[in-house]
Each structure stands twice: as structure tokens, then as C-alpha cells.
Design an enzyme around this catalytic site. Structure first.
Site, short mmCIF file in Angstrom:
data_model
loop_
_atom_site.label_atom_id
_atom_site.label_comp_id
_atom_site.label_asym_id
_atom_site.label_seq_id
_atom_site.Cartn_x
_atom_site.Cartn_y
_atom_site.Cartn_z
N LEU A 11 6.27 2.38 -1.71
CA LEU A 11 7.43 3.39 -1.04
C LEU A 11 7.36 2.95 0.66
O LEU A 11 6.07 2.33 0.96
CB LEU A 11 7.06 4.69 -0.88
CG LEU A 11 6.57 5.35 -2.36
CD1 LEU A 11 5.74 6.78 -2.09
CD2 LEU A 11 7.87 5.40 -2.97
N MET A 67 6.24 -7.33 -1.96
CA MET A 67 6.98 -6.99 -0.84
C MET A 67 6.33 -5.78 -0.01
O MET A 67 6.48 -5.66 1.33
CB MET A 67 8.38 -6.62 -1.42
CG MET A 67 9.51 -6.62 -0.32
SD MET A 67 9.70 -8.04 0.69
CE MET A 67 9.69 -7.43 2.36
N LYS A 68 5.71 -5.08 -0.39
CA LYS A 68 5.26 -3.91 0.04
C LYS A 68 4.05 -4.40 1.14
O LYS A 68 3.89 -3.77 2.25
CB LYS A 68 4.66 -2.71 -0.94
CG LYS A 68 3.84 -1.60 -0.12
CD LYS A 68 4.82 -0.77 0.77
CE LYS A 68 4.06 0.28 1.33
NZ LYS A 68 4.92 1.14 2.54
N LEU A 69 3.52 -5.21 0.55
CA LEU A 69 2.20 -5.93 1.42
C LEU A 69 2.88 -6.40 2.69
O LEU A 69 2.41 -6.29 3.94
CB LEU A 69 1.16 -6.62 0.69
CG LEU A 69 0.60 -6.19 -0.53
CD1 LEU A 69 -0.43 -6.99 -1.13
CD2 LEU A 69 -0.26 -4.70 0.14
#
Length: 312
Positions: free
Chosen positions: A128, A177-179
Site C-alpha cells: 500500500l 516496487m514498494k521498497l
């Protein structure tokens, strides 16, 4: 919601700052929801009042559900929920989908997907972006790692709580991608904090600093919520903990190492948060990094008690 989607039974584990809002939107928009309760009874009681059902174990959630969402701190917690005694793996049936909305280590994500595949269970990462406010309003951002077919199946459920959904790639790509997303945002936080400390040291107060940055080319939504702590004393403007920020940056470091790439700015950002994490308190949010960086440099960036920082 179409009739095919309405037939999906949803499970939810992790009723924290983000999870409670997500689960609320799922049940409010017509889905059958079974959740795992927690010691903090307020979210559970709220969901029960909306028509959801409570389960005693993760296994029981799996038995009652076709799609199970997990929204917890990180990979160690997710692994325990899937593999531990009374865990999801004991109750998942063929055709089920597990969706990890946590910010997790992609290596762990890919391993869990491989572990569940022989059971006929798909594993998806859908981390998220944004804050608990958007979780409650149903306008979160989600970056999803899944096959095309599984993504198409999930999208109607994701639409109940996300305003912006990006199908970024296959399983693991969502967490990768979140990282990267968090590296950018937390890098900003480290830069803002150091800039504020230096500004104060040379006689430029936070309000004067803000008068130049705000509404200029360097302004953005993240800057605005970040600055509300230093300028106004609003501790709830950006409710993402320093502990979670530090955890995410250690995952980034691991991902960079596995990819064989130098990540000096990522390491510098991690070290900025490491100091704040080590010295506490435990309930610090990301904008409070500025107070920590100021303190170690001999300047006071603590907001005034009335929430209004005066010009100096």
C-alpha cells in the site's frame, strides 16, 4: 459490485492502522468478511457491528474464505501467519488466493508463493501507499504483483479500498516496487530532516525554511504532511512509524545486495532512521525524524506545546 465478485468470501488478518480501514471498506461494499481479532478490541467490535464475522485462528479464516488479505508489519509476521501452528496453510483450499498487503521482503514473498503453489493456492503481493486516512476513505494506492488472471479476479475487491491500483508485474514485483517507493519517500524525509537541522543551526527557522519550499518546485504532498509535525506539532499527520521505516530500509538494503548494486543513498537513509529507532521512543512517526536529527546536532526542532512554532 458484480454478482461473480459478490460470491467471493473474503478473509482478513491484520486490523492495524491500515488494515482496519481496508477491512471496513470490504464489508461495507457488500462482501462477506471473516477476520482474525486482536488484543485491541475496538477494530473487531467495529467490524462485527458492520456484519463481519470473527475467527479464532488464521486457519479458521482460511477455511471460511476464498481470498485472504494479510496486512501486518513485515515478512516475519507474514511467515508466521502462513506457516505457523493454526496458520493459513492448514486451512487453505485449492483455488484460494492469499494477498499480502504488508511491506515485505520480496525474497520471502517469492518463497511463500512457491510453497503454496503445489496446494493450488495463488500468492499475491499488494503493498500500500498513502496513510490510514486514505485507508478509511477507500482511496489507498496499491501496487500489485500477480498473474493477469489472478489480478482480474482480485480487482473488484481491491476497488473497494483502493483509489489507484497499478498491476506492476508478477508475484514479488509489488514488494520490490514498494521498497523503491519507500526509498524515495524516506529519502525525502532524511533530506528534509537534515536540511531543517542545518537551517536552524545557521539561523533560519522552520517557518522561514517552509516559506521558500512550500508552493515552489520542491513542494509535494509528502513534504506537506511531513512538515506538519515540525510546524504545527501534529503527530498524526503522517502515521507511519520510524520502526517500520527502518525495517523497510533494511529490506531495501537486502534487495540491493542481492541485485549486486551499490546503494549508498539507501544506506545513508537507513542509518538516519537507525539512530532515531535506537534511541526511541517506540511510538515515533516518520516526521519526528527531524526532531531526532536536530537533537544530535544541538538544535531544537521540537514543536512548541501549543502546536505553533514561532519565528526566531
Amino acid at each position: 459490485m458484480n454478482t461473480t465478485a459478490a460470491s467471493e468470501k473474503i478473509g482478513f488478518i491484520g486490523l492495524g492502522l491500515m488494515g482496519h480501514g481496508i477491512a471496513k471498506n470490504i464489508v461495507d461494499k457488500g462482501y462477506s468478511l471473516t477476520f482474525l481479532g486482536r488484543k485491541n478490541r475496538a477494530p473487531a467490535e467495529d467490524l462485527l457491528g458492520r456484519g463481519a464475522k470473527e475467527a479464532a485462528t488464521a486457519r479458521d479464516v482460511a477455511v471460511a474464505s476464498d481470498i485472504v488479505f494479510i496486512c501486518v508489519t513485515g515478512s516475519r509476521e507474514v511467515e508466521a501467519i502462513v506457516r505457523g501452528p493454526g496458520g493459513l496453510k492448514e486451512g487453505l483450499k485449492k483455488g484460494s488466493v492469499v494477498v499480502d498487503c504488508s511491506t515485505s521482503d520480496p525474497t520471502s514473498t517469492v518463497a511463500l508463493a512457491a510453497e503454496l503453489k503445489p496446494l493450488g493456492v495463488d500468492y499475491v503481493d499488494a503493498p500500500l501507499s498513502r496513510t490510514p486516512k486514505e485507508a478509511w476513505e477507500g482511496t489507498l494506492d496499491a501496487m500489485v504483483g500477480a498473474s493477469d488472471a489472478v489480478f482480474a479476479r482480485l480487482q473488484p475487491v481491491l476497488d473497494t479500498w483502493a483509489g489507484r491500483i497499478v498491476h506492476i508485474g508478477d508475484t514479488g514485483d509489488g514488494h520490490r516496487m514498494k521498497l523503491l517507493n519507500n526509498f524515495v519517500s524516506l529519502g525525502y524525509a532524511a533530506i528534509y530532516s537534515e536540511a531543517l537541522a542545518l537551517a536552524q543551526k545557521v539561523g533560519i527557522s522552520p517557518p522561514r525554511f517552509d516559506s521558500v519550499i512550500r508552493n515552489g518546485r520542491m513542494d509535494c504532498g509528502f513534504y506537506q504532511t511531513f512538515m506538519r509535525w515540525t510546524l504545527e506539532g501534529d503527530r498524526d499527520a503522517h502515521k507511519f512509524t520510524i520502526a517500520n521505516a527502518f525495517k523497510d530500509l533494511t529490506y531495501l538494503e537486502s534487495m540491493a545486495g542481492a541485485a549486486g548494486i551499490a546503494n549508498p543513498l539507501g544506506n545513508a537513509t537507513k542509518n538516519a532512521f537507525a539512530g532515531a529507532f535506537a534511541t526511541g521512543p517506540a511510538d515515533q512517526y516518520v516526521p519526528m525524524l527531524a526532531t531526532h536529527i536536530g537533537k544530535v546536532n544541538g538544535v531544537d526542532l521540537t514543536p512548541s506545546k501549543d502546536g505553533k512554532r514561532q519565528e526566531v
